[in-house]
Design a protein around this motif. Structure first.
Motif, PDB file in Angstrom:
ATOM      1  N   GLU A  27      78.423 -24.029  14.613  1.00  0.00           N
ATOM      2  CA  GLU A  27      77.485 -24.071  15.661  1.00  0.00           C
ATOM      3  C   GLU A  27      78.921 -23.942  16.685  1.00  0.00           C
ATOM      4  O   GLU A  27      78.300 -22.891  17.925  1.00  0.00           O
ATOM      5  N   GLN A  28      79.828 -24.740  16.699  1.00  0.00           N
ATOM      6  CA  GLN A  28      81.131 -24.190  17.502  1.00  0.00           C
ATOM      7  C   GLN A  28      81.599 -23.371  17.315  1.00  0.00           C
ATOM      8  O   GLN A  28      81.892 -22.697  18.194  1.00  0.00           O
TER       9      GLN A  28
ATOM     10  N   TYR B 187      77.761 -28.388  20.570  1.00  0.00           N
ATOM     11  CA  TYR B 187      77.241 -29.048  19.407  1.00  0.00           C
ATOM     12  C   TYR B 187      78.051 -29.059  18.188  1.00  0.00           C
ATOM     13  O   TYR B 187      78.907 -29.324  18.665  1.00  0.00           O
TER      14      TYR B 187
END
Length: 150
Positions: free
Chosen positions: A109-110, A104
């Protein structure tokens, strides 16, 4: 159905607990295909054998020729919530990290992906006893210690 077999890494009375005969068969077959017979590969083979989905899709998860994991498998349609837990724990035990986080680009998102590797997220499922067995395979010197005293 649970079955047991003598531990491959230790000839003591300790045994490996399998979720099924298919799991046990998968473990010993895949151990013959991996590049090394070390604790990393043993934990990977054991863990990926827990779920019928991961057994069936092993070549989408791991490259036996190169020894590389395939993090993109976490986005494939065959995955279930349980099979993703199996894959994430297997990746963590094999790589000592959260490798799919790098898939990502956005920090949010990570972070979301990283949170899926927490003990709470992984172990809140019926596979938890077998996850503990995978940890014992990966860390035999620490996970099997009988603590006496305080």
């Amino acid at each position: 159905m649970k079955s047991t077999a003598l531990s491959a890494e230790n000839n003591s009375k300790r045994s490996i607990i399998f979720i099924s005969e298919a799991h046990e068969k998968f473990y010993y077959e895949k151990l013959k295909e991996v590049r090394k017979q070390d604790a990393y590969h043993k934990a990977l083979c054991y863990c990926l054998g827990i779920s019928p989905d991961t057994r069936r899709n092993i070549n989408s998860i791991y490259d036996f020729k190169t020894g590389d994991i395939k993090t993109e498998c976490l986005c494939e349609g065959w995955q279930t919530g349980s099979s993703m837990k199996v894959v994430r724990l297997a990746f963590n035990l094999y790589c000592n990290t959260t490798p799919s986080v790098d898939d990502y680009k956005e920090p949010e998102e990570q972070m979301d992906e990283c949170m899926k590797y927490t003990v709470e997220d992984l172990f809140c499922c019926t596979y938890a006893p077998f996850f503990w067995q995978a940890i014992q395979i990966r860390y035999p010197d620490y996970a099997n210690y009988n603590f006496i005293g305080g």
